[in-house]
Design a protein around this motif. Structure first.
Motif, short mmCIF file in Angstrom:
data_model
loop_
_atom_site.label_atom_id
_atom_site.label_comp_id
_atom_site.label_asym_id
_atom_site.label_seq_id
_atom_site.Cartn_x
_atom_site.Cartn_y
_atom_site.Cartn_z
N PRO A 519 -6.10 5.19 0.99
CA PRO A 519 -5.04 5.81 1.80
C PRO A 519 -5.43 6.03 3.25
N LYS A 520 -6.73 6.06 3.55
CA LYS A 520 -7.18 6.34 4.92
C LYS A 520 -7.62 5.07 5.67
N GLU A 521 -7.32 3.93 5.14
CA GLU A 521 -7.76 2.68 5.78
C GLU A 521 -6.75 2.26 6.84
N TRP A 522 -6.93 2.75 8.05
CA TRP A 522 -5.95 2.57 9.12
C TRP A 522 -6.00 1.19 9.77
N LEU A 523 -7.20 0.63 9.95
CA LEU A 523 -7.32 -0.62 10.69
C LEU A 523 -6.67 -1.78 9.94
N LEU A 524 -6.86 -1.83 8.63
CA LEU A 524 -6.26 -2.91 7.86
C LEU A 524 -4.73 -2.79 7.87
N ARG A 525 -4.23 -1.56 7.86
CA ARG A 525 -2.78 -1.37 7.95
C ARG A 525 -2.24 -1.88 9.29
N LEU A 526 -3.00 -1.65 10.35
CA LEU A 526 -2.58 -2.19 11.65
C LEU A 526 -2.54 -3.72 11.62
N GLU A 527 -3.53 -4.33 10.98
CA GLU A 527 -3.56 -5.79 10.92
C GLU A 527 -2.37 -6.32 10.10
N ILE A 528 -2.03 -5.62 9.03
CA ILE A 528 -0.88 -6.03 8.21
C ILE A 528 0.42 -5.86 9.01
N LEU A 529 0.52 -4.75 9.73
CA LEU A 529 1.70 -4.51 10.57
C LEU A 529 1.85 -5.63 11.60
N GLU A 530 0.75 -6.03 12.18
CA GLU A 530 0.78 -7.12 13.16
C GLU A 530 1.29 -8.41 12.51
N LEU A 531 0.84 -8.68 11.28
CA LEU A 531 1.29 -9.89 10.58
C LEU A 531 2.80 -9.86 10.31
N TYR A 532 3.27 -8.71 9.86
CA TYR A 532 4.71 -8.60 9.60
C TYR A 532 5.52 -8.84 10.87
N LYS A 533 5.08 -8.26 11.97
CA LYS A 533 5.84 -8.39 13.21
C LYS A 533 5.81 -9.82 13.75
N LEU A 534 4.79 -10.54 13.38
CA LEU A 534 4.71 -11.93 13.82
C LEU A 534 5.55 -12.85 12.94
N ASN A 535 5.66 -12.50 11.65
CA ASN A 535 6.28 -13.43 10.70
C ASN A 535 7.61 -12.96 10.11
N HIS A 536 7.85 -11.65 10.12
CA HIS A 536 9.08 -11.15 9.49
C HIS A 536 9.45 -9.84 10.19
N VAL A 537 9.97 -9.97 11.39
CA VAL A 537 10.14 -8.82 12.28
C VAL A 537 11.09 -7.76 11.73
N ASP A 538 11.96 -8.12 10.77
CA ASP A 538 12.92 -7.15 10.22
C ASP A 538 12.50 -6.62 8.85
N HIS A 539 11.29 -6.91 8.44
CA HIS A 539 10.87 -6.52 7.09
C HIS A 539 10.80 -4.99 6.98
N PRO A 540 11.32 -4.42 5.89
CA PRO A 540 11.32 -2.96 5.72
C PRO A 540 9.92 -2.34 5.67
N GLN A 541 8.90 -3.13 5.33
CA GLN A 541 7.55 -2.59 5.27
C GLN A 541 7.05 -2.15 6.65
N ILE A 542 7.62 -2.73 7.70
CA ILE A 542 7.18 -2.38 9.06
C ILE A 542 7.39 -0.89 9.31
N VAL A 543 8.57 -0.40 8.98
CA VAL A 543 8.87 1.01 9.19
C VAL A 543 7.97 1.89 8.32
N LEU A 544 7.75 1.46 7.08
CA LEU A 544 6.93 2.25 6.16
C LEU A 544 5.47 2.34 6.64
N ILE A 545 4.95 1.22 7.12
CA ILE A 545 3.55 1.22 7.60
C ILE A 545 3.43 2.07 8.86
#
Length: 573
Positions: A519-545
């Motif tokens: 739950p405290k792994e912030w850097l990997l979440r940032l990397e996943i957020l970056e991937l979503y914004k590059l490949n699926h900018v409207d994905h609901p996971q973006i808001v959740l992350i």
């Protein structure tokens, strides 16, 4: 570059075991480098910004030192791998030889904003890019030459060893708070034994407030050029705020100002140009023992209890550990003796027959003119003969100091037609009834010189004085280790980022693992957020992350890193 490295520096060279870097290590490197490229473009000196582009240092993965060596080679420099924190004299020795020493460890994610331990981010992302600037290179080489020759003290060496231990413990993720506290205690205890400020201390402070933490330009709008600031994601921006005092650069103020490697600096020094730095260090060097010589410099060498070189006005160089200094009633040195292995050199080349094996128990010699104010180094062979100094003849020398030398002249060594060393057999040396050398001790080799013109740390001819490292040591082979679960998750995201196809299912699997176990792994979440914004900018996971990153309770430093990571992601689309 290794073929051109002086022998005494070679023991500090290690290897870069590239396969040992984990996916988390590469993620830490990538985060800092992306931050540097984005946030430093307007606040760092143009020499750094341009160097970052021209150096060939990649953002996505930790660089190989051999590639950095190739990059620096085009400007006459090089790079080598070292094992963490090394003695200051060795570090400066590398710089004086135009070699950037690089510690290949990389800070752990908990110290991503800053670590006092030298690491790959500090060396490669901080020092290397700006070395492509000619004026800056000249400054670094000059301060390296000063540092390599600066005299220290044995108490300072003990402090260094304690600090080195602390940096290792502080960076080790397995260290307990008690172990860190004990290491800090050892540093504090070692520092209590230090008295006064040595030349090495002064150079260290000057280096810290310039090469590591320097600002350049106008006092009210400076740019960053210090590697410590450039490699610190946090302090590189906070240092320009008004609560950090900006002081006009001067060598005097820098050398008077101590620093704490574990904390942000409360003040910084601003120079106008790199050329100003070069001129300033030249002026400072004029006050150091390697430029001044004399009794004061010999006294400094005595306190080091380490190998130093004493240079006579004849050009003869005596390398060894100074053991005793005999002074006259005015406090001027008239005779000194080294202890342990000693070598004699001229023009930085060891004299034949005068290496450590010959003078293994030390070397003693008078300093000064003969009575009548006669400086032997100014005498021709004929003038020496007029003084009764002739091979195979007994000579009696009386120095102005009162030192007397009587013995059979065995040989006279000349350089450019003038004497630098006179060797006697059956020789007796005395001072006011005190025996300094007796015939049974063997050959008395007397240095020629009315005065000592230079004293510096280390050897005149290091390649001969120091032992040559064995070249037939077995090459250590390190197999790539298996990654733990978290490292594997980082590797998954890196693989997806570098691949050609978007795989939402794999990303979802990584996210599920994060939610369940990390739950405290912030850097990997940032990397996943970056991937979503590059490949699926409207994905609901973006808001959740984003919500998870912004609402979780973090340490202040982590919160700052997350905010900067979000800023970079949102402004890079």
């Amino acid at each position: 570059m290794t073929g051109n490295i002086p022998v005494h520096l070679q023991p500090y060279i290690s290897k870069q075991y590239y396969q040992q870097y984990s996916p988390i290590d590469h993620a830490v490197w990538r985060f800092v480098m992306k931050q540097n490229h984005y946030f430093l473009k307007d606040i760092a000196h143009p020499a750094y910004v341009n160097g970052l582009k021209d150096s060939g240092i990649k953002t996505e993965s930790i660089p190989k030192v051999e590639d950095m060596d190739t990059s620096l080679e085009k400007v006459g420099w090089g790079a080598v791998t070292i094992d963490g924190l090394i003695p200051g004299s060795a570090f400066y020795g590398f710089l004086a030889s135009r070699i950037l020493p690089i510690a290949t460890e990389i800070r752990n994610i908990h110290n991503i904003a800053y670590t006092p331990a030298p690491d790959m981010i500090h060396e490669a992302a901080g020092h290397a890019p700006i070395l492509l600037d000619e004026s800056y290179r000249e400054f670094v080489k000059k301060i390296g030459e000063m540092g390599a020759k600066a005299l220290s003290s044995k108490e300072k060496l003990e402090v260094f060893m304690a600090v080195r231990h602390l940096t290792i413990v502080a960076e080790d993720p397995n260290s307990t708070p008690e172990e860190v506290k004990e290491a800090e205690k050892q540093v504090a205890e070692a520092r209590t034994k230090v008295k006064g400020l040595t030349e090495a201390d002064q150079v260290s402070r000057l280096f810290w407030w310039t090469v590591e933490y320097g600002l350049i330009g106008e006092l009210d709008n400076p740019k960053i050029y210090g590697a410590g600031l450039l490699s610190s994601v946090g302090e590189s921006q906070s240092c320009l705020k008004d609560d950090v005092r900006k002081i006009p650069f001067s060598v005097e103020e820098c050398t008077k100002t101590p620093y704490d490697v574990t904390k942000p600096q409360p003040q910084l020094f601003v120079c106008q140009t790199f050329e100003d730095l070069v001129a300033a260090v030249d002026q400072f060097a004029a006050k150091m023992a390697f430029r001044k010589g004399g009794t004061e410099s010999l006294d400094k060498a005595l306190l080091t209890d380490s190998v130093a070189t004493m240079v006579f006005s004849s050009g003869l160089q005596v390398t060894g550990t100074l053991g005793t200094i005999l002074k006259d009633k005015y406090g001027e040195a008239i005779y000194f003796r080294t202890k342990g292995p000693t070598a004699l050199s001229h023009d930085n080349r060891q004299l034949d027959g005068h290496g450590k094996e010959i003078h293994r128990k030390g070397f003693g010699t008078p300093i000064g003119c003969l009575k009548g104010n006669i400086a032997l180094e100014d005498c021709s062979v004929e003038q020496l003969q007029d003084l009764g100094i002739k091979e195979q003849k007994v000579a009696k020398l009386k120095f102005q100091s009162g030192v007397k030398v009587k013995g059979n002249v065995k040989s006279i060594l000349l350089a450019d037609g003038k004497p630098i060393l006179i060797s006697f057999k059956d020789c007796k040396v005395t001072y006011k009834g005190k025996l300094l050398f007796e015939p049974s001790w063997g050959t008395f080799d007397m240095a020629v010189g009315a005065n000592v013109t230079s004293v510096f740390a280390g050897a005149a001819d290091p390649n001969n004085y120091y032992a040559i490292p064995s070249g037939d040591e077995a090459v250590e082979k390190v197999e790539q280790q298996g990654w733990n679960e978290l490292e594997t998750l980082y590797g998954e995201i890196r693989s997806l980022r570098e691949g050609s196809e978007w795989d939402e299912q794999r990303v979802t699997q990584v996210l599920v693992s994060l939610e369940e176990k990390y739950p405290k792994e912030w850097l990997l979440r940032l990397e996943i957020l970056e991937l979503y914004k590059l490949n699926h900018v409207d994905h609901p996971q973006i808001v959740l992350i984003e919500e998870r990153l912004q609402t979780t309770v973090w340490d202040s430093s982590v919160k700052q890193m997350i905010q900067r990571g979000l800023t970079l992601i949102n402004n890079s689309q």
